[in-house]
Design a protein around this motif. Structure first.
Motif, mmCIF file in Angstrom:
data_model
loop_
_atom_site.group_PDB
_atom_site.id
_atom_site.type_symbol
_atom_site.label_atom_id
_atom_site.label_comp_id
_atom_site.label_asym_id
_atom_site.label_seq_id
_atom_site.Cartn_x
_atom_site.Cartn_y
_atom_site.Cartn_z
ATOM 1 N N TYR A 164 -19.408 32.250 -5.384
ATOM 2 C CA TYR A 164 -19.308 33.024 -6.600
ATOM 3 C C TYR A 164 -18.767 32.441 -7.670
ATOM 4 O O TYR A 164 -19.299 32.100 -8.698
ATOM 5 C CB TYR A 164 -19.200 34.547 -6.289
ATOM 6 N N PHE A 165 -17.296 32.538 -7.617
ATOM 7 C CA PHE A 165 -16.507 32.072 -8.773
ATOM 8 C C PHE A 165 -16.528 30.406 -8.730
ATOM 9 O O PHE A 165 -16.702 30.035 -9.803
ATOM 10 C CB PHE A 165 -14.846 32.247 -8.274
ATOM 11 N N GLY A 166 -16.847 29.709 -7.509
ATOM 12 C CA GLY A 166 -17.040 28.227 -7.781
ATOM 13 C C GLY A 166 -18.374 27.996 -8.754
ATOM 14 O O GLY A 166 -18.087 27.037 -9.383
ATOM 15 N N GLY A 167 -19.121 28.723 -8.376
ATOM 16 C CA GLY A 167 -20.653 28.441 -9.113
ATOM 17 C C GLY A 167 -20.408 28.581 -10.474
ATOM 18 O O GLY A 167 -21.124 27.885 -11.215
ATOM 19 N N LEU A 168 -19.788 29.640 -10.971
ATOM 20 C CA LEU A 168 -19.337 29.728 -12.352
ATOM 21 C C LEU A 168 -18.983 28.552 -13.099
ATOM 22 O O LEU A 168 -19.238 28.077 -14.235
ATOM 23 C CB LEU A 168 -18.543 31.201 -12.650
ATOM 24 N N PHE A 169 -17.738 27.894 -12.388
ATOM 25 C CA PHE A 169 -17.331 26.836 -12.954
ATOM 26 C C PHE A 169 -18.056 25.465 -13.010
ATOM 27 O O PHE A 169 -18.300 24.638 -13.817
ATOM 28 C CB PHE A 169 -15.838 26.446 -12.050
ATOM 29 N N GLY A 170 -18.973 25.458 -11.832
ATOM 30 C CA GLY A 170 -19.940 24.522 -11.787
ATOM 31 C C GLY A 170 -20.965 24.643 -12.877
ATOM 32 O O GLY A 170 -21.573 23.446 -13.418
ATOM 33 N N ASP A 171 -21.255 25.713 -13.228
ATOM 34 C CA ASP A 171 -22.202 25.852 -14.283
ATOM 35 C C ASP A 171 -21.618 25.326 -15.422
ATOM 36 O O ASP A 171 -22.381 24.860 -16.342
ATOM 37 C CB ASP A 171 -22.721 27.490 -14.513
ATOM 38 N N SER A 172 -20.605 25.968 -15.929
ATOM 39 C CA SER A 172 -19.791 25.512 -17.083
ATOM 40 C C SER A 172 -19.588 24.022 -17.344
ATOM 41 O O SER A 172 -19.725 23.377 -18.138
ATOM 42 C CB SER A 172 -18.381 26.225 -17.052
ATOM 43 N N THR A 173 -19.363 23.308 -15.953
ATOM 44 C CA THR A 173 -19.156 21.723 -15.832
ATOM 45 C C THR A 173 -20.464 21.163 -16.648
ATOM 46 O O THR A 173 -20.346 20.380 -17.388
ATOM 47 C CB THR A 173 -18.787 21.200 -14.570
ATOM 48 N N MET A 174 -21.579 21.621 -16.018
ATOM 49 C CA MET A 174 -22.691 21.087 -16.679
ATOM 50 C C MET A 174 -22.930 21.229 -17.819
ATOM 51 O O MET A 174 -23.603 20.521 -18.846
ATOM 52 C CB MET A 174 -23.990 21.037 -15.641
ATOM 53 N N ALA A 175 -22.878 22.538 -18.458
ATOM 54 C CA ALA A 175 -23.004 23.013 -19.774
ATOM 55 C C ALA A 175 -22.112 22.270 -20.872
ATOM 56 O O ALA A 175 -22.773 21.756 -21.690
ATOM 57 C CB ALA A 175 -22.565 24.574 -19.734
#
Length: 502
Positions: free
Chosen positions: A68-79
């Protein structure tokens, strides 16, 4: 003190070798899935759900929390790097984060996101442990009228702030709301604006619109300007180390704090997840920026990235607390985790803390560990992620196009959605070409269903009496703030016109 003792017992359970391994694996998997366009933490948890029945419940939910928390950072990385957010909660991070990356400050942007996620998540987790009963009362005071007022505030305020031209901002907002009206009406069961196409009966996915407008639309826009802007094809290397300088840290720190404060209440208010607070945090920072002598927004302002990142993770942390303490899923990922609890024969709520304390407290302790693991994993590797920008632009944007198609295909496996992706991408391209802001469109997509359902529920409960929309102190406060925002926007517009005339 009892809660502190229970938390220490939770750390004893979470720090066992196997549970610590699941924290690390979950953070890595969540980050890896989050960097794929169209995917995100909710899909990662959904895919892992059948695979975790071989684990004990504590290990399974610790793994889910890391994802859950890791997915949020991954989303932001590509953003930040590619202007391609994995989920709607990362949309606000694209506005200034991607501009930082284009200016050669990708490592600093990723470091800002990592620290913001850490700050917001840590504060939220501490509050979940110690002051969740107080926030429960806040959640219970919101009804349909309050949600409609909140959505209306976000519509008008953000459209007037994000856009330099208010009319263009409102036009983009109307387009976004219009897209949400396509499909089957949830109350009457009638189809709306589907042109008789069965493929549109379920509406248009937010994932499709997000990928089309923010990613593929950007690809088309860059491709249209290849001959005009030859420098767009040059590689822009990241400047310096991934850690922030003292000046950058001092610039971002207040925004992290403000974003965290904005995001916390939304963790217990079922307003759809972290989308609303991230936009509101961005809006607040942009409004503050306009008071400066030299505004920096639109050029890669670090505060415009720091606040949404902290707000999104603060909301996520509180959402996990609301799920455990109330059984209230306030986001898509939380809803999937609620289903996972039920698969294990567990029912989140007040009794969960009494009947399954051996699961709840190690899980809460794992939230702290997940924040630390993500910071350790992602902060040193910011330079590595930034190397994606070293790929020549033609190959990079060709790869983005491919992953956009693969991401949409993975969510629906329908050719129609790929065609829809291309059509909406053309709309995104035209918006960039004629300088229409994309943020109001995305806000309309995110909050449109919430506004419609809240308005109809409020009117149905009052037998059509519109006074119900202003019948509570909370709605009056929200509408009062909205009037203030409108007045400030009008004043700024008059000032701009007066300066031009002079």
């Amino acid at each position: 003190m009892d809660q502190l003792d229970l938390l220490m017992q939770g750390f004893a359970g979470a720090l066992t070798p196997m549970n610590l391994l699941w924290v690390v694996v979950g953070c890595l998997l969540g980050t890896a899935v989050g960097v794929l366009p169209g995917l995100g933490s909710s899909m990662a948890v959904a895919l892992l759900l059948p695979m975790t029945f071989a684990l004990d419940p504590t290990g399974a939910f610790i793994l889910f929390a890391g994802v859950y928390f890791g997915g949020l950072f991954g989303d932001s990385t590509m953003a930040i790097l590619l202007n391609t957010p994995g989920q709607a909660s990362a949309i606000a991070s694209t506005f200034e984060g991607h501009k930082m990356a284009n200016a050669g400050r990708a490592p600093q942007a990723l470091a800002t996101a990592a620290i913001g996620a850490f700050v917001g998540g840590m504060v939220a987790t501490v509050l979940v442990v110690f002051v969740s009963p107080t926030l429960v009362k806040l959640s219970s005071s919101f009804g349909p009228a309050e949600f409609f007022a909140l959505a209306l505030f976000a519509f008008v305020a953000t459209s007037s702030v994000v856009a330099d031209n208010v009319l263009k901002g409102l036009a983009a907002l109307v387009v976004g709301i219009g897209i949400t009206l396509i499909g089957t009406d949830g109350i009457s069961g009638l189809t709306r604006f589907t042109l008789g196409s069965p493929q549109l009966f379920d509406g248009i996915s937010l994932v499709t619109v997000t990928v089309a407008v923010l990613a593929l639309g950007e690809v088309l826009f860059v491709a249209s300007r290849v001959r005009r802007d030859r420098e767009d094809l040059r590689v822009r290397r990241g400047k310096g180390r991934p850690f922030l300088s003292r000046k950058e840290f001092a610039e971002a720190a207040p925004a992290w704090g403000r974003g965290t404060l904005i995001g916390l209440p939304f963790g217990v208010i079922p307003a759809g997840g972290a989308e609303v607070p991230t936009f509101l945090a961005y809006e607040a920072e942009r409004r503050l920026d306009r008071r400066r002598r030299v505004p920096t927004f639109g050029k890669g302002a670090i505060r415009g990235l720091a606040a949404p990142e902290a707000a999104g993770n603060a909301t996520t942390g509180m959402a996990m607390g609301a799920l455990l303490a109330l059984g209230l899923p306030v986001s898509a990922t939380a809803a999937i985790m609620l289903a996972a609890f039920q698969q294990y024969g567990l029912q989140p709520g007040p009794l969960l803390f009494e009947n399954s304390a051996d699961l709840v407290w190690p899980l809460l302790a794992s939230f702290f560990l997940a924040m630390i693991v993500l910071l350790v994993i992602n902060l040193p590797f910011a330079q590595l992620w930034a190397k994606l920008l070293l790929i020549p632009k033609p190959y990079l944007y060709a790869g983005i196009t491919l992953f956009c198609g693969l991401g949409i295909w993975a969510t629906s496996a329908a050719v129609f959605d790929l065609v829809l992706l291309l059509v909406i991408a053309v709309i995104g391209f035209l918006m960039r070409r004629y300088d229409y802001p994309v943020a109001p469109l995305m806000i309309g997509m995110v909050l449109g269903p919430l506004a419609e359902s809240s308005l109809r529920d409020a009117l149905l409960s009052s037998v059509g009496d519109p006074r119900v929309l202003v019948s509570s102190p909370i709605t009056l406060v929200i509408y009062g703030l909205l009037l203030v925002v409108i007045a400030l926007s009008v004043r700024n517009a008059v000032r701009k016109r007066t300066r031009r005339d002079l």
